[in-house]
Design an enzyme around this catalytic site. Structure first.
Site, PDB file in Angstrom:
ATOM      1  N   SER A  94       0.845  -1.563   0.178  1.00 39.04           N
ATOM      2  CA  SER A  94      -0.117   0.019  -0.206  1.00 39.04           C
ATOM      3  C   SER A  94       0.922   0.917  -0.103  1.00 39.04           C
ATOM      4  CB  SER A  94      -0.882   0.168   1.137  1.00 39.04           C
ATOM      5  OG  SER A  94      -1.893   0.764   1.365  1.00 39.04           O
ATOM      6  N   ASP A 184      -8.204  -5.617  -6.663  1.00 32.42           N
ATOM      7  CA  ASP A 184      -7.484  -5.234  -5.257  1.00 32.42           C
ATOM      8  C   ASP A 184      -8.469  -3.375  -5.918  1.00 32.42           C
ATOM      9  OD1 ASP A 184      -6.889  -2.513  -3.862  1.00 32.42           O
ATOM     10  OD2 ASP A 184      -4.996  -3.323  -4.344  1.00 32.42           O
ATOM     11  N   HIS A 212      -7.173  -5.814  -1.488  1.00 32.14           N
ATOM     12  CA  HIS A 212      -6.276  -5.132  -1.350  1.00 32.14           C
ATOM     13  C   HIS A 212      -5.209  -6.133   0.001  1.00 32.14           C
ATOM     14  CE1 HIS A 212      -3.364  -1.159  -1.116  1.00 32.14           C
ATOM     15  NE2 HIS A 212      -4.019  -1.330   0.886  1.00 32.14           N
TER      16      HIS A 212
END
Length: 234
Positions: A94, A184, A212
């Protein structure tokens, strides 16, 4: 941010991994992966970056002129503590790529490779500002909300560019591996491939049907890739 341990050139045991976390996540998110890696003999180092997980320091204490040094202090301290011949594989998920940008520029000789697990991946010709403003994908807005809400500094573009600057010499000297998660909804498949096209990594792997938080939903597959990368890049 997960770092694949502390890795020396002649690993008698398995290669080392180091994990850290940002964007509101804590290193606890990696508990399945950490357990798997350690059970196979990998040396795993984990830490929460400032303001994340159980790190007690708060954003209200922040000196905005040195935001990245403040937030990334645990990573900087870890990298600085490595002995001359110790090298690591850094793993970022991320927003953790912010930390790897700084680490590559300051400690490139101590890094064997960096692994982007559905993470933002800037480069010398692809800045965070460009990713946030020019990439036309639905959930880039999530990136803007998270960053500007938690870190008002990031509305100051000149400071962002200065603190996250990547050079071809340092960035190009480190192997980069990207893991695409095609379902995601935070950093969607289109954005991931857009960054790959504009800042080509050394290697790209894809985990299909995964969102994700791949460390929760497909831990064995991610663990398999981490092991392969740790053995491949020395």
């Amino acid at each position: 941010m997960l770092s694949l341990g502390i890795k020396t050139n002649n690993f008698i045991t398995k290669k080392a991994l180091c994990v850290g976390s940002w964007a509101g996540h804590g290193t606890w998110c990696w508990y399945k992966i950490i357990t798997l890696l350690q059970s196979y003999g990998y040396n795993v180092t984990v830490f929460d970056l400032t303001t994340s997980g159980i790190n007690p320091r708060q954003i209200i204490d922040l000196n905005f002129s040195s935001v990245l040094d403040y937030v990334l202090q645990p990573l900087i301290d870890f990298m600085a503590s490595l002995k001359p011949k110790e090298r690591v594989i850094l793993v970022g998920h991320s927003l953790a790529r912010l930390g790897m940008s700084v680490a590559i520029e300051r400690f490139s000789k101590k890094i064997s490779a960096v692994l982007f697990v559905t993470a933002f991946m800037p480069g010398p010709n692809l800045t965070y500002i460009t990713i946030a403003e020019d990439a036309k994908f639905i959930n880039v807005v999530a990136f803007k909300i998270i960053v500007t809400f938690n870190f008002p500094l990031f509305t100051a573009e000149a400071l962002v560019l200065k603190q996250t600057k990547l050079t071809k010499g340092k960035n190009g000297s480190v192997h980069r591996v990207f893991i695409v998660c095609d379902q995601d909804l935070a950093i969607d498949d289109g954005l991931q491939r857009w960054m790959i096209e504009r800042n080509p990594p050394t290697e790209v792997n894809v985990i299909n049907g995964i969102d994700h938080m791949v460390m929760f939903t497909r831990p064995l597959k991610l663990f398999s890739y981490l092991g392969q990368i740790a053995e491949k890049y020395d």
